[in-house]
Design a protein around this motif. Structure first.
Motif, PDB file in Angstrom:
ATOM      1  N   ALA A 196     113.851 -64.257  13.615  1.00 29.32           N
ATOM      2  CA  ALA A 196     114.420 -63.912  12.507  1.00 29.32           C
ATOM      3  C   ALA A 196     113.201 -63.750  11.417  1.00 29.32           C
ATOM      4  N   ILE A 197     113.142 -62.607  10.663  1.00 30.60           N
ATOM      5  CA  ILE A 197     112.286 -62.467   9.417  1.00 30.60           C
ATOM      6  C   ILE A 197     113.058 -62.851   8.319  1.00 30.60           C
ATOM      7  N   MET A 198     112.558 -63.838   7.330  1.00 33.16           N
ATOM      8  CA  MET A 198     113.016 -64.285   5.978  1.00 33.16           C
ATOM      9  C   MET A 198     112.458 -63.446   5.080  1.00 33.16           C
ATOM     10  N   VAL A 199     113.338 -62.539   4.550  1.00 33.68           N
ATOM     11  CA  VAL A 199     113.046 -61.646   3.455  1.00 33.68           C
ATOM     12  C   VAL A 199     113.605 -62.272   1.970  1.00 33.68           C
ATOM     13  N   ALA A 200     112.631 -62.673   1.134  1.00 31.83           N
ATOM     14  CA  ALA A 200     113.000 -63.338   0.077  1.00 31.83           C
ATOM     15  C   ALA A 200     112.703 -62.621  -1.287  1.00 31.83           C
ATOM     16  N   SER A 201     112.215 -61.354  -1.016  1.00 31.66           N
ATOM     17  CA  SER A 201     112.003 -60.361  -2.103  1.00 31.66           C
ATOM     18  C   SER A 201     112.128 -59.042  -1.911  1.00 31.66           C
ATOM     19  N   THR A 202     112.352 -58.196  -2.674  1.00 31.14           N
ATOM     20  CA  THR A 202     112.409 -56.731  -2.114  1.00 31.14           C
ATOM     21  C   THR A 202     111.391 -56.246  -1.273  1.00 31.14           C
ATOM     22  N   THR A 203     111.795 -55.701  -0.188  1.00 31.45           N
ATOM     23  CA  THR A 203     110.932 -55.440   1.028  1.00 31.45           C
ATOM     24  C   THR A 203     111.517 -54.432   2.144  1.00 31.45           C
ATOM     25  N   THR A 204     110.588 -53.417   2.221  1.00 35.51           N
ATOM     26  CA  THR A 204     110.794 -52.548   3.282  1.00 35.51           C
ATOM     27  C   THR A 204     110.314 -52.836   4.696  1.00 35.51           C
ATOM     28  N   VAL A 205     111.216 -53.122   5.787  1.00 39.60           N
ATOM     29  CA  VAL A 205     111.009 -53.441   6.959  1.00 39.60           C
ATOM     30  C   VAL A 205     110.959 -52.131   7.804  1.00 39.60           C
ATOM     31  N   LYS A 206     109.671 -52.082   8.659  1.00 39.31           N
ATOM     32  CA  LYS A 206     109.913 -51.038   9.332  1.00 39.31           C
ATOM     33  C   LYS A 206     109.732 -51.535  10.910  1.00 39.31           C
ATOM     34  N   ALA A 207     110.247 -51.157  12.073  1.00 33.53           N
ATOM     35  CA  ALA A 207     109.857 -51.675  13.231  1.00 33.53           C
ATOM     36  C   ALA A 207     109.976 -50.521  14.355  1.00 33.53           C
ATOM     37  N   LYS A 208     109.524 -50.668  15.420  1.00 31.29           N
ATOM     38  CA  LYS A 208     109.021 -50.062  16.520  1.00 31.29           C
ATOM     39  C   LYS A 208     109.035 -50.780  17.853  1.00 31.29           C
ATOM     40  N   ALA A 209     109.744 -50.300  19.036  1.00 27.13           N
ATOM     41  CA  ALA A 209     109.510 -50.859  20.372  1.00 27.13           C
ATOM     42  C   ALA A 209     108.882 -50.151  21.208  1.00 27.13           C
ATOM     43  N   PHE A 210     108.202 -50.867  21.970  1.00 23.24           N
ATOM     44  CA  PHE A 210     107.091 -50.359  23.170  1.00 23.24           C
ATOM     45  C   PHE A 210     107.430 -50.872  24.417  1.00 23.24           C
ATOM     46  N   LEU A 211     107.323 -50.160  25.522  1.00 26.84           N
ATOM     47  CA  LEU A 211     107.456 -50.565  26.859  1.00 26.84           C
ATOM     48  C   LEU A 211     106.638 -49.564  27.747  1.00 26.84           C
ATOM     49  N   SER A 212     105.637 -50.262  28.411  1.00 27.91           N
ATOM     50  CA  SER A 212     104.865 -49.415  29.316  1.00 27.91           C
ATOM     51  C   SER A 212     105.468 -48.612  30.241  1.00 27.91           C
ATOM     52  N   GLY A 213     105.169 -47.182  30.407  1.00 29.54           N
ATOM     53  CA  GLY A 213     105.662 -46.411  31.124  1.00 29.54           C
ATOM     54  C   GLY A 213     106.892 -45.369  30.364  1.00 29.54           C
ATOM     55  N   MET A 214     107.026 -45.912  29.150  1.00 25.68           N
ATOM     56  CA  MET A 214     108.160 -45.104  28.423  1.00 25.68           C
ATOM     57  C   MET A 214     107.657 -44.535  27.023  1.00 25.68           C
ATOM     58  N   ASN A 215     108.291 -43.501  26.521  1.00 26.39           N
ATOM     59  CA  ASN A 215     107.835 -43.089  25.309  1.00 26.39           C
ATOM     60  C   ASN A 215     108.117 -44.181  24.186  1.00 26.39           C
ATOM     61  N   ASP A 216     107.323 -44.420  22.998  1.00 27.31           N
ATOM     62  CA  ASP A 216     107.707 -45.564  22.131  1.00 27.31           C
ATOM     63  C   ASP A 216     109.027 -44.939  21.398  1.00 27.31           C
ATOM     64  N   SER A 217     109.665 -45.962  21.069  1.00 30.22           N
ATOM     65  CA  SER A 217     110.844 -45.718  20.178  1.00 30.22           C
ATOM     66  C   SER A 217     110.749 -44.955  18.786  1.00 30.22           C
ATOM     67  N   GLN A 218     111.862 -44.314  18.127  1.00 28.23           N
ATOM     68  CA  GLN A 218     111.719 -44.128  17.012  1.00 28.23           C
ATOM     69  C   GLN A 218     111.530 -45.164  15.991  1.00 28.23           C
ATOM     70  N   THR A 219     111.027 -45.015  14.943  1.00 26.21           N
ATOM     71  CA  THR A 219     110.895 -46.095  13.942  1.00 26.21           C
ATOM     72  C   THR A 219     111.954 -46.306  13.123  1.00 26.21           C
ATOM     73  N   ALA A 220     112.523 -47.513  13.066  1.00 29.80           N
ATOM     74  CA  ALA A 220     113.699 -48.051  12.255  1.00 29.80           C
ATOM     75  C   ALA A 220     113.196 -48.550  11.031  1.00 29.80           C
ATOM     76  N   THR A 221     113.952 -48.204  10.063  1.00 31.71           N
ATOM     77  CA  THR A 221     113.325 -48.628   8.552  1.00 31.71           C
ATOM     78  C   THR A 221     114.665 -49.171   7.897  1.00 31.71           C
ATOM     79  N   SER A 222     114.446 -50.095   7.062  1.00 26.93           N
ATOM     80  CA  SER A 222     115.382 -50.967   6.108  1.00 26.93           C
ATOM     81  C   SER A 222     114.849 -51.440   5.025  1.00 26.93           C
ATOM     82  N   THR A 223     115.458 -51.150   3.751  1.00 24.57           N
ATOM     83  CA  THR A 223     115.042 -51.521   2.550  1.00 24.57           C
ATOM     84  C   THR A 223     115.872 -52.776   2.156  1.00 24.57           C
ATOM     85  N   TYR A 224     115.260 -53.900   1.967  1.00 26.59           N
ATOM     86  CA  TYR A 224     116.326 -54.843   1.371  1.00 26.59           C
ATOM     87  C   TYR A 224     116.053 -55.343   0.041  1.00 26.59           C
ATOM     88  N   THR A 225     116.755 -55.266  -0.923  1.00 25.80           N
ATOM     89  CA  THR A 225     116.540 -55.439  -2.397  1.00 25.80           C
ATOM     90  C   THR A 225     117.320 -56.577  -2.607  1.00 25.80           C
TER      91      THR A 225
END
Length: 551
Positions: free
Chosen positions: A134-163
């Protein structure tokens, strides 16, 4: 005997290998259906065009001019294979505004995948931080995440902003009306998410202090005004100061706040033939369709269609001019539309831009037109069309009406030529009436795909313009007046009214909810007045009545 059997076995094996190889090659090099205009494609469909194959990345109904190589928003090159894509990561909790720090977890449904993330708004890569807990978000932050696995295309980027508005600080006041330029007076309400907070504000541009006026009700804005506000509450820190500037513009075009635009057909295609004098008062703008290209680059001309004139009992050019003058005296604005489905007007250099401006202005002088409508459906050069319209504005003056009627695809991105022209001439532009029909499926403002013929399609796509630079008073909703007015995408006028309520008041609509309301949304457009007349003016009567109830 043994040798013969061995040779037979080898032959069988070779034959099997050859058949398998040919079969494999057939799969890899399979002939896909040839791309065709008029065909409805869904995401994942594969077609051939020229010497390449293409995969559909956004469902739509194909039109001429949307060939795969020239519309990357709809098609991507396909080289074969069935490589799968890693599932997009999911955040818990979802992004939003919170009063305390948040413990954010990220999951991916693809087994064995590695999630990498960033906290500075940058795009995650294969070298970004690996998610391990778990990531502790203590101030306004935009988190972006992407998943990777050999032999497969990278995932789409997920984005969430926590105000994060921590409980020791009062939430910043929010204005009910976005700042911008408006035609006519507006009422602005202030709210604060902190319970029992007191809002203080100023309307002269100065920073509010503890002795400033306390907010108790809507603020009437009747002239250009800058409102600044902050909120206080017991045992908490004061909020930040919020500010919004409202420019109340003098309406030099003489148009009301909300308008209905309709096209008058200078040809007979089975719709009811009309004189200009037949057009009902419900239409604020009558767009004459269409001016035609001459042999001189950029130049346009207009003449009454002889077949139409005959159908109308000998409608002469002078009668046409007289009818325009009479319509203007009753309050209509009459403009000349350039382009249309079969139009060939091209403005792609400095000379053609000047020719366009000069010829349109000459038509305005001859026929008494109030302005011009740009309805080019075969591409537009943003640089030179901008130049042409600015030259025309310099000739015609501040009362010039400029409208645009782009196809749906033309307003999907601010990088498109049409969108660029609209933003380039924002200071002199009257309204953009995007055609929400003949479109198939398209992306909405929230990134989701919506199908034409629904209220969500209209509202979600209109919000792209409303959230990307155009003022609400410069955005209109273009729909066909009847099922015969377009190949696809017709909706009942009641659905248009639902979209108007959703965008201006936040009521009605469908599953899509716009990020805010747009009280000064300009109105609606229909193709055409003639088809509306054939349908007992159902569109004009229904929609014009709704426009009168909008803020």
């Amino acid at each position: 005997m043994y040798k013969i059997k061995s040779l037979k076995a080898i032959a069988i094996i070779l034959a099997f290998v050859i058949v398998f190889t040919l079969s494999s090659n057939t799969v890899v090099k399979a002939a896909y259906p040839t791309w065709q205009a008029g065909t409805t494609y869904k995401t994942g469909d594969i077609v051939s065009y020229g010497s390449n194959n293409y995969q559909c990345i956004q469902g739509h109904t194909a039109l001429t001019g949307w060939e795969p190589p020239i519309v990357p928003a709809l098609w991507s090159l396909y080289s074969g294979g069935t490589t799968q894509t890693v599932a997009t990561p999911v955040f818990n909790p979802a992004g939003g505004t919170y009063s305390a720090s948040q413990s954010v977890t990220i999951t991916c449904s693809t087994a064995g995948s590695t999630i990498r993330y960033t906290l500075n708004g940058s795009e995650p890569t294969s070298s970004s931080t690996v998610y391990s807990g778990a990531i502790m978000v203590a101030s306004t932050t935009t988190v972006k995440a992407k998943a990777f696995l050999s032999g497969m295309n990278d995932s789409q980027t997920a984005t969430s902003t926590y105000t994060i508005n921590k409980s020791d600080t009062v939430a910043t006041p929010v204005f009910s009306v976005a700042e911008g330029t408006y035609y006519g007076n507006i009422d602005v309400a202030l709210t604060c998410a902190t319970n029992n907070a007191t809002i203080r504000y100023t309307t002269d541009g100065t920073t509010p202090v503890s002795t400033s006026k306390i907010y108790t009700g809507v603020i009437a804005v009747t002239a250009t005004t800058t409102i600044k506000a902050y909120a206080t509450a017991s045992n908490m820190k004061d909020s930040a100061v919020a500010s919004a500037k409202y420019t109340i513009s003098k309406n030099q075009t003489g148009l009301p706040t909300h308008i209905l635009t309709g096209y008058w057909q200078n040809f007979d295609n089975g719709a009811k033939c009309l004189k200009i004098s037949d057009v009902p008062q419900t239409y604020n703008i009558i767009a004459i369709a269409f001016a035609e290209a001459t042999t001189t680059a950029g130049e346009v001309t207009f003449k009454l269609d002889s077949n139409l004139a005959s159908k109308l009992g000998g409608y002469t050019e002078q009668q046409f001019i007289n009818d325009i003058a009479a319509a203007k005296a009753k309050g209509h604005k009459v403009i000349i539309s350039v382009g249309g489905e079969t139009g060939t007007v091209s403005v792609n250099n400095a000379t053609s831009a000047t020719n366009f401006a000069n010829s349109v202005y000459a038509l305005m002088v001859k026929y008494g037109f109030n302005g011009v409508d740009i309805d080019l459906e075969n591409g537009i050069n943003a640089t030179y069309m901008t130049s042409a319209l600015r030259q025309l504005s310099a000739k015609a003056g501040a009362g010039l009406i400029i409208t645009m009627a782009p196809q749906t695809l033309d307003m999907q991105s601010v990088n498109s030529g049409y969108f660029q022209v609209a933003l380039n001439i924002k200071d002199i532009l009257t309204v953009v009436n995007t055609q929400y029909y003949n479109s198939g499926s398209m992306l909405g403002q929230d990134g989701k795909v919506y199908s034409q013929g629904s209220v969500d399609f209209i509202t979600a796509l209109a919000a792209i313009q409303l959230e990307n630079g155009l003022r609400p008073d410069q955005v209109g909703l273009g729909l066909p007046a009847s099922t015969k007015g377009a190949g696809s995408g017709y909706v009942a006028p009641s659905v248009v009214n639902s979209a108007l309520d959703c965008l201006t008041k936040g009521t009605s609509g469908g599953s899509y909810k716009p990020p805010r309301t747009y009280p000064s949304l300009r109105g609606a457009m229909t193709w055409s007045i003639n088809w509306d007349a054939s349908n007992n003016y159902d569109f004009a009567n229904t929609v014009s009545s709704k426009l009168k109830t909008l803020p």
